[in-house]
Design a protein around this motif. Sequence first.
Motif, PDB file in Angstrom:
ATOM      1  N   THR A  22       1.131  -1.192  -0.046  1.00 55.11           N
ATOM      2  CA  THR A  22      -0.013   0.080   0.063  1.00 55.11           C
ATOM      3  C   THR A  22       0.964   1.151   0.176  1.00 55.11           C
ATOM      4  N   GLN A  23       0.178   2.126  -0.102  1.00 64.47           N
ATOM      5  CA  GLN A  23       1.135   3.581  -0.053  1.00 64.47           C
ATOM      6  C   GLN A  23       1.474   3.790   1.142  1.00 64.47           C
ATOM      7  N   ALA A  24       0.975   3.375   2.221  1.00 63.59           N
ATOM      8  CA  ALA A  24       1.282   3.798   3.637  1.00 63.59           C
ATOM      9  C   ALA A  24       2.514   2.836   3.919  1.00 63.59           C
ATOM     10  N   GLN A  25       2.523   1.552   3.342  1.00 65.62           N
ATOM     11  CA  GLN A  25       3.876   0.970   3.441  1.00 65.62           C
ATOM     12  C   GLN A  25       4.892   1.240   2.865  1.00 65.62           C
ATOM     13  N   VAL A  26       4.746   1.594   1.468  1.00 61.73           N
ATOM     14  CA  VAL A  26       5.864   2.429   0.738  1.00 61.73           C
ATOM     15  C   VAL A  26       6.459   3.429   1.474  1.00 61.73           C
ATOM     16  N   ASP A  27       5.560   4.259   1.993  1.00 55.78           N
ATOM     17  CA  ASP A  27       6.250   5.391   2.835  1.00 55.78           C
ATOM     18  C   ASP A  27       6.830   4.995   4.225  1.00 55.78           C
ATOM     19  N   GLU A  28       6.626   3.865   4.914  1.00 58.08           N
ATOM     20  CA  GLU A  28       7.131   3.541   5.970  1.00 58.08           C
ATOM     21  C   GLU A  28       8.399   2.849   5.651  1.00 58.08           C
ATOM     22  N   LEU A  29       8.443   2.016   4.375  1.00 54.12           N
ATOM     23  CA  LEU A  29       9.732   1.495   3.949  1.00 54.12           C
ATOM     24  C   LEU A  29      11.048   2.643   3.585  1.00 54.12           C
ATOM     25  N   VAL A  30      10.537   3.685   2.954  1.00 52.00           N
ATOM     26  CA  VAL A  30      11.160   4.802   2.972  1.00 52.00           C
ATOM     27  C   VAL A  30      11.892   5.423   4.156  1.00 52.00           C
ATOM     28  N   GLU A  31      10.931   5.498   5.255  1.00 52.44           N
ATOM     29  CA  GLU A  31      11.258   6.292   6.625  1.00 52.44           C
ATOM     30  C   GLU A  31      12.286   5.053   7.219  1.00 52.44           C
ATOM     31  N   MET A  32      12.190   3.813   6.935  1.00 51.92           N
ATOM     32  CA  MET A  32      13.257   3.019   7.570  1.00 51.92           C
ATOM     33  C   MET A  32      14.504   2.983   6.998  1.00 51.92           C
ATOM     34  N   GLY A  33      14.625   3.637   5.801  1.00 57.17           N
ATOM     35  CA  GLY A  33      15.841   3.508   5.247  1.00 57.17           C
ATOM     36  C   GLY A  33      16.265   2.618   4.175  1.00 57.17           C
ATOM     37  N   VAL A  34      15.040   1.823   3.776  1.00 57.32           N
ATOM     38  CA  VAL A  34      15.286   0.977   2.654  1.00 57.32           C
ATOM     39  C   VAL A  34      15.338   1.629   1.392  1.00 57.32           C
ATOM     40  N   HIS A  35      16.309   1.289   0.370  1.00 59.34           N
ATOM     41  CA  HIS A  35      16.716   2.175  -0.378  1.00 59.34           C
ATOM     42  C   HIS A  35      16.196   1.542  -1.881  1.00 59.34           C
ATOM     43  N   ARG A  36      16.059   0.290  -1.930  1.00 59.32           N
ATOM     44  CA  ARG A  36      15.807  -0.482  -3.079  1.00 59.32           C
ATOM     45  C   ARG A  36      14.585  -1.638  -2.767  1.00 59.32           C
ATOM     46  N   TYR A  37      13.601  -1.690  -3.476  1.00 54.23           N
ATOM     47  CA  TYR A  37      12.577  -2.395  -3.282  1.00 54.23           C
ATOM     48  C   TYR A  37      12.309  -3.455  -4.731  1.00 54.23           C
ATOM     49  N   ASN A  38      12.428  -4.875  -4.404  1.00 56.37           N
ATOM     50  CA  ASN A  38      12.134  -5.593  -5.328  1.00 56.37           C
ATOM     51  C   ASN A  38      10.851  -6.329  -5.634  1.00 56.37           C
ATOM     52  N   HIS A  39      10.230  -6.207  -6.473  1.00 50.98           N
ATOM     53  CA  HIS A  39       9.021  -6.794  -6.911  1.00 50.98           C
ATOM     54  C   HIS A  39       8.958  -7.192  -8.331  1.00 50.98           C
ATOM     55  N   ASN A  40       9.215  -8.500  -8.571  1.00 54.14           N
ATOM     56  CA  ASN A  40       9.482  -9.032  -9.685  1.00 54.14           C
ATOM     57  C   ASN A  40       8.042  -9.038 -10.545  1.00 54.14           C
ATOM     58  N   LEU A  41       7.902  -8.543 -12.062  1.00 50.07           N
ATOM     59  CA  LEU A  41       6.809  -8.723 -12.886  1.00 50.07           C
ATOM     60  C   LEU A  41       6.574 -10.204 -13.216  1.00 50.07           C
ATOM     61  N   GLU A  42       7.662 -10.912 -13.208  1.00 51.80           N
ATOM     62  CA  GLU A  42       7.985 -12.348 -13.503  1.00 51.80           C
ATOM     63  C   GLU A  42       7.926 -12.416 -14.959  1.00 51.80           C
ATOM     64  N   THR A  43       7.095 -11.965 -15.731  1.00 58.35           N
ATOM     65  CA  THR A  43       6.778 -12.413 -17.058  1.00 58.35           C
ATOM     66  C   THR A  43       6.352 -11.418 -17.765  1.00 58.35           C
ATOM     67  N   ALA A  44       5.990 -11.595 -19.030  1.00 56.95           N
ATOM     68  CA  ALA A  44       5.265 -10.582 -19.986  1.00 56.95           C
ATOM     69  C   ALA A  44       3.763 -10.493 -19.596  1.00 56.95           C
ATOM     70  N   ARG A  45       3.036  -9.296 -19.780  1.00 52.85           N
ATOM     71  CA  ARG A  45       1.630  -9.222 -19.243  1.00 52.85           C
ATOM     72  C   ARG A  45       0.829  -9.981 -19.876  1.00 52.85           C
ATOM     73  N   SER A  46       1.209 -10.552 -21.103  1.00 48.88           N
ATOM     74  CA  SER A  46       0.193 -11.387 -21.951  1.00 48.88           C
ATOM     75  C   SER A  46       0.467 -12.952 -21.387  1.00 48.88           C
ATOM     76  N   HIS A  47       1.602 -13.103 -20.823  1.00 48.73           N
ATOM     77  CA  HIS A  47       1.445 -14.660 -20.361  1.00 48.73           C
ATOM     78  C   HIS A  47       1.534 -14.839 -18.644  1.00 48.73           C
ATOM     79  N   PHE A  48       1.174 -13.645 -17.997  1.00 47.67           N
ATOM     80  CA  PHE A  48       1.123 -13.433 -16.582  1.00 47.67           C
ATOM     81  C   PHE A  48      -0.102 -14.378 -16.294  1.00 47.67           C
ATOM     82  N   PRO A  49      -1.236 -14.584 -16.961  1.00 48.59           N
ATOM     83  CA  PRO A  49      -2.523 -15.026 -16.249  1.00 48.59           C
ATOM     84  C   PRO A  49      -2.164 -16.581 -16.351  1.00 48.59           C
ATOM     85  N   ASP A  50      -1.338 -17.098 -17.208  1.00 53.43           N
ATOM     86  CA  ASP A  50      -0.941 -18.375 -17.327  1.00 53.43           C
ATOM     87  C   ASP A  50       0.053 -18.797 -16.085  1.00 53.43           C
TER      88      ASP A  50
END
Length: 341
Positions: free
Chosen positions: A159-187
């Motif tokens: 959520t936006q609140a969690q994003v803001d909290e991580l910034v406040e903690m000093g986390v400088h990079r966030y990983n969240h993979n899209l994993e694959t192409a948008r057209s393939h993701f539902p599979d």
Amino acid sequence: MTAAADERTKADVLDVARQQVAERGIGLDEAQVLEVLRLPDDRIPELLALAHEVRMRWCGPEVEVEGIVSVKTGGCPEDCHFCSQSGQFTSPVRSAWLDIPGLVTAARETAATGASEFCIVAAVRGPDKRLMSQVREGIKAIRADGNDIQIACSLGMLTQAQVDELVEMGVHRYNHNLETARSHFPDVVTTHSWEERWDTLRMVHAAGMEVCCGGIIGMGETVEQRAEFAVQLAELDPHEVPMNFLIPQPGTPYEDYDVVDGRDALRTVAAFRLALPRTILRFAGGRELTLGDLGAEQGMLGGINAIIVGNYLTNLGRPAQQDLDMLTELNMPIKALGETL
């Protein structure tokens, strides 16, 4: 005119890439990436050399080294078909939490390898209050231990609140993979959407954290979808793209999938470099199985400029020293911790 002669009359995609990417730093578009992915095996050495030239021109010679640790393993409610940590599958991974002293020790051991980055990962849809509290206390304990290593997190959708909290903690990079192409993701995933992941990444980017976003090659996607995925990542403009190759995990829907052919893996690495000339491109899970030792060296000379050392979340990697020795043999300097702070 023969088909071969007709092909020679067309602008060669690698000649185009030399002018467009190597000289001007403009990534290839989807059609161009697809051409690269369709190059014959005998042109792979030429392709890798060009990708390495692009990496050196726009990123420089340094290699960023990272270690990762799972603070919460297994028991995830999502059904990502590649993942042994899903609670919906019969894989042998079971739910477990890492305590704060264990997190501090892992960060200390990671820093000792010369790594500049330490990523705290949790197998969740998104973090609850307990997990956010543990991450906060873990970061405090790592700093109290005198460890200045950069800290990244991978905690699922935010959520936006969690994003803001991580910034406040000093986390400088966030990983969240899209994993694959948008057209393939539902599979690949049915319990949440590609768009939900994209929204989290947009919030992270807007908050000023570095965005780390990549995916997994070899999940039944077509070569066209690999090209699609490369340009979708480029549109996101991530600071880092981790490149994983599928490890068929027992008990998951993909347990019987074939391992990606080493030549296709190298072609894909180089194509992604030509689509993302200025981005950190990191070797991640599955490279040992797909490429072996020789292939890892070829990848480092074919566009890769970052690497995860040691073990992954639920799979063993190569010993960290083996990768560090490889970088020394290739005369590739490790990015200094002080230069990332």
